[in-house]
Design a protein around this motif. Structure first.
Motif, PDB file in Angstrom:
ATOM      1  N   LEU A  22       0.827  -1.216   0.000  1.00 19.76           N
ATOM      2  CA  LEU A  22       0.000   0.000   0.000  1.00 19.76           C
ATOM      3  C   LEU A  22       0.856   1.259   0.000  1.00 19.76           C
ATOM      4  O   LEU A  22       0.484   2.273  -0.576  1.00 19.76           O
ATOM      5  N   LYS A  23       2.011   1.190   0.659  1.00 23.71           N
ATOM      6  CA  LYS A  23       2.857   2.378   0.751  1.00 23.71           C
ATOM      7  C   LYS A  23       3.717   2.578  -0.489  1.00 23.71           C
ATOM      8  O   LYS A  23       4.168   3.682  -0.763  1.00 23.71           O
ATOM      9  N   GLU A  24       3.944   1.511  -1.235  1.00 22.37           N
ATOM     10  CA  GLU A  24       4.860   1.625  -2.380  1.00 22.37           C
ATOM     11  C   GLU A  24       4.145   1.640  -3.725  1.00 22.37           C
ATOM     12  O   GLU A  24       4.753   1.949  -4.744  1.00 22.37           O
ATOM     13  N   SER A  25       2.847   1.300  -3.736  1.00 18.69           N
ATOM     14  CA  SER A  25       2.116   1.302  -5.010  1.00 18.69           C
ATOM     15  C   SER A  25       1.447   2.646  -5.224  1.00 18.69           C
ATOM     16  O   SER A  25       0.745   3.132  -4.343  1.00 18.69           O
ATOM     17  N   PRO A  26       1.659   3.251  -6.407  1.00 17.78           N
ATOM     18  CA  PRO A  26       0.969   4.517  -6.682  1.00 17.78           C
ATOM     19  C   PRO A  26      -0.523   4.286  -6.838  1.00 17.78           C
ATOM     20  O   PRO A  26      -0.956   3.267  -7.383  1.00 17.78           O
ATOM     21  N   VAL A  27      -1.297   5.246  -6.356  1.00 21.36           N
ATOM     22  CA  VAL A  27      -2.751   5.116  -6.367  1.00 21.36           C
ATOM     23  C   VAL A  27      -3.293   4.975  -7.785  1.00 21.36           C
ATOM     24  O   VAL A  27      -4.333   4.350  -8.014  1.00 21.36           O
ATOM     25  N   LYS A  28      -2.566   5.518  -8.765  1.00 23.01           N
ATOM     26  CA  LYS A  28      -3.041   5.440 -10.152  1.00 23.01           C
ATOM     27  C   LYS A  28      -3.141   3.990 -10.640  1.00 23.01           C
ATOM     28  O   LYS A  28      -3.874   3.700 -11.580  1.00 23.01           O
ATOM     29  N   ASP A  29      -2.403   3.059  -9.989  1.00 21.31           N
ATOM     30  CA  ASP A  29      -2.441   1.656 -10.410  1.00 21.31           C
ATOM     31  C   ASP A  29      -3.756   0.959 -10.059  1.00 21.31           C
ATOM     32  O   ASP A  29      -4.064  -0.095 -10.611  1.00 21.31           O
ATOM     33  N   VAL A  30      -4.506   1.515  -9.099  1.00 23.81           N
ATOM     34  CA  VAL A  30      -5.714   0.809  -8.665  1.00 23.81           C
ATOM     35  C   VAL A  30      -6.996   1.639  -8.804  1.00 23.81           C
ATOM     36  O   VAL A  30      -8.076   1.162  -8.483  1.00 23.81           O
ATOM     37  N   GLY A  31      -6.869   2.875  -9.277  1.00 25.00           N
ATOM     38  CA  GLY A  31      -8.043   3.730  -9.384  1.00 25.00           C
ATOM     39  C   GLY A  31      -8.982   3.320 -10.509  1.00 25.00           C
ATOM     40  O   GLY A  31      -8.659   2.457 -11.328  1.00 25.00           O
TER      41      GLY A  31
END
Lengths: 157, 157
Positions: A22-31
């Motif tokens: 959660l801390k290393e994945s950019p939010v754009k990957d799951v939006g």
């Protein structure tokens, strides 16, 4: 490797824990994809868009950049006792840019989740910052995304 | 015990994993308080309640048992072009019992989460079943609950 008692195998490709993910994945990957409407369109058109797309929030754009956010609550407030919704522009009922909580596309999922819980919003626009503090909306991060993430974690995907 | 790489320490008192926790904990342990309105009240009163309580869904009750659900979308649909919202009873715009997705208070968090994702609803009424299939609403389970749970998991609470 098999999980020991007291530990839950996360199953990410990098073999790291949920928090790290959660801390290393950019939010754009799951939006999800953003649903937008242009300034100048009417409240009535916004309501139709909301029903057709079945979303809780619509982003208002001007010259392709974010200028406001309209929620179901904003539309409901506008609709009460108002017959002429097709003559009211969305700018009159939207939350303006200065009051919008957003997340930069490169911020982490963890930061996005923290913002959702801290500011008690249902979703966040995911944006790319351009010159002059202009915000390009490239997605939305919602509590549905969060719920799906949790399910994927526990099912080991 | 310290987490090994690839495992995330869940930190429940029983030292079990997230999945086990979600499957063994009843949803009633993590739900929020339900916001209800009685049959016979008006759509206008429902809208006021929704804003005052700041919730997305209101449960309609008759003789203390669940008879319907009203969402922001239902209220928005009712409000469009309708001046006399204080004369329309909530029964006319609510989703009726036969179409409501609910969760029994003793079902697990995992089952509740699965229902939210499968039926694409924002929240579920948490109910106790009484004689004659009557449903007492004792709570609501929402995507906000899910989001808080995930945060608590990763922060080790």
């Amino acid at each position: 490797a098999r999980p020991r008692v007291g530990y839950f195998y996360v199953g990410t490709k990098t073999n790291e824990g949920i928090l790290k993910f959660l801390k290393e994945s950019p939010v754009k990957d799951v939006g999800s994809l953003p649903i937008v409407i242009a300034e100048g369109k009417s409240v009535y058109e916004a309501i139709v868009t909301l029903f057709l797309e079945d979303v809780g929030t619509i982003y208002v754009v001007k010259d392709a950049f974010l200028s406001g956010v309209i929620s179901r609550k904003d539309l409901l407030k506008a609709a009460i006792g108002n017959k002429d919704l097709d003559t009211i522009p969305v700018e009159m009922v939207m939350t303006r840019l200065s009051h919008i909580i957003y997340v930069d596309s490169n911020e982490s999922i963890y930061e996005a989740l923290t913002k959702i819980l801290t500011y008690e919003v249902d979703s966040l626009p995911i944006v790319n910052m351009h010159e002059g503090n202009k915000l390009e909306v490239i997605g939305r991060f919602t509590k549905t995304n969060v719920s799906r993430l949790l399910m994927e974690f526990v099912n080991g995907n």
